[in-house]
Write a protein that holds these residues in place. Structure first.
Motif, mmCIF file in Angstrom:
data_model
loop_
_atom_site.group_PDB
_atom_site.id
_atom_site.type_symbol
_atom_site.label_atom_id
_atom_site.label_comp_id
_atom_site.label_asym_id
_atom_site.label_seq_id
_atom_site.Cartn_x
_atom_site.Cartn_y
_atom_site.Cartn_z
ATOM 1 N N PRO A 117 0.973 -6.176 7.540
ATOM 2 C CA PRO A 117 2.336 -6.663 7.289
ATOM 3 C C PRO A 117 3.426 -5.643 7.610
ATOM 4 N N LYS A 121 6.296 -6.947 10.232
ATOM 5 C CA LYS A 121 7.662 -7.187 9.751
ATOM 6 C C LYS A 121 8.742 -6.800 10.762
ATOM 7 N N SER A 124 10.244 -9.412 13.054
ATOM 8 C CA SER A 124 11.146 -10.433 12.514
ATOM 9 C C SER A 124 12.605 -9.990 12.525
ATOM 10 N N ALA A 141 13.530 -2.578 9.729
ATOM 11 C CA ALA A 141 12.706 -3.325 8.767
ATOM 12 C C ALA A 141 12.403 -2.521 7.512
ATOM 13 N N HIS A 142 12.218 -1.192 7.659
ATOM 14 C CA HIS A 142 11.714 -0.386 6.540
ATOM 15 C C HIS A 142 12.641 0.743 6.102
#
Length: 351
Positions: A117, A121, A124, A141-142
């Motif tokens: 995941p 991610k 997206s 994303a992170h």
């Protein structure tokens, strides 16, 4: 007739869009098959297996048994399984690369890493990344780089190291059988960014006269045990590389920007002797747009990897011309590409 042809083209175009839209179903089904252990059950059965025998051996809720045939159909369609007329299932060559207990040839860990995941991610937020000034979609994303995230998440770090090790096992088999001559005349070799040492261990075992060093970050090489002609050394390739006869860079350059690659290569050049004394850097990386790679499967794999590098690192897979520019900018004088590793090339670079 013209109207009929146009309708056919339109419907085919719609099917193409559907296939591309739902293409994630292939990877999701593959991950599910690995996690359920479907390839392992078939292998342990020792002969072609019926659907009922397979279901009885799977760790699933009995109420879900009637849906397994749907998963099997997509695995057959995608070339991981073969189904005989009588309904028996067997593993294909690709399916055998998914086995858990095969310590020499496996792509299982690589699949699980790419489909984790944390790595899914960023895809997206690709559109969002194109509109902002973040370094990479992974950062968007992170909130941190891939390498920072891995340092903070030991589980993902282990998954990454296991994936790289599994890939190295595949590559090493080819290196030993097809490319032994590349290493035979060397006296010492440093595997820069060599992780847990899968490639270096095999080379050291194959050539007992060759002194090998695996050079990587402290947390990567910690607790790794060497042998008579294999050592693990902690350090940073952006600062200094241990002196050696030759250097191996397997899947390193594609993780970094052109500027960073030149820094790495310059440090490698400082660490090796001149070409007249056998000094060289051995690069294993994809060579995009190569005339030597013509099959659609390999070309598609290269294109997908290039996008993965963009999403994770904002880096890229390079053409031969782009790689050559890096070599010249780092002060090297000559190189040659050996097309022996499928989608990747083995490149010898000389001072």
């Amino acid at each position: 007739m013209a109207t009929s042809e146009n309708s056919t083209k339109l419907l085919r175009a719609q099917a193409h869009i559907w296939n591309q839209t739902f293409i994630f179903k292939n990877s999701a089904s593959l991950k599910c098959a690995i996690q359920l252990g479907i390839p392992d059950v078939i292998q342990k059965h020792g002969k072609p297996i019926t659907l009922s025998d397979l279901i009885s051996a799977l760790p699933i809720n009995p109420s879900k048994a009637l849906y397994i045939d749907r998963l099997m159909r997509i695995l057959v369609n995608n070339g991981f399984l073969a189904q005989e007329k009588e309904g028996y299932y067997t593993l294909t060559s690709a399916g055998r690369l998914l086995l858990k207990d095969d310590e020499t040839l496996s792509a299982r860990e690589f699949v699980l890493m790419v489909l984790d995941p944390a790595l899914v991610k960023p895809w997206s937020v690709l559109t969002e990344w194109f509109k902002n000034d973040d370094r990479s979609p992974f950062d968007t994303a992170h909130g941190k780089s891939f390498w920072e995230y891995m340092a903070d998440d030991p589980k993902l770090g282990k998954l990454f190291n296991d994936a790289m090790a599994s890939d190295s096992q595949l590559i090493t088999k080819v290196l030993i059988t097809e490319c032994r001559y590349v290493f035979e005349e060397l006296t010492s070799l440093v595997d820069v960014g060599g992780g847990t040492g899968t490639v270096a261990r095999s080379i050291a075992k194959m050539l007992p006269h060759l002194n090998c060093i695996v050079f990587d970050l402290p947390h990567v090489v910690a607790n790794q045990e060497g042998t008579e002609n294999l050592d693990f050394v902690a350090g940073d390739m952006f600062e200094k590389v241990p002196p050696t006869n030759a250097i191996l860079l397997k899947w390193i350059l594609h993780d970094w920007s052109d500027e960073d690659c030149v820094k790495i290569l310059k440090n490698c050049k400082k660490a090796i002797p001149g070409r007249d004394k056998g000094g060289k850097v051995i690069v294993i990386d994809m060579v995009m747009d190569s005339q030597l790679i013509k099959d659609d499967e390999s070309v598609e794999a290269q294109i997908c990897f290039d996008m993965e590098m963009l999403v994770l690192f904002r880096s890229k897979e390079r053409t031969e011309k782009e790689l050559a520019t890096l070599f010249w900018d780092a002060g090297f004088s000559r190189y040659k590409v050996l097309p022996v590793l499928g989608t990747r090339g083995l490149i010898e670079v000389y001072p």
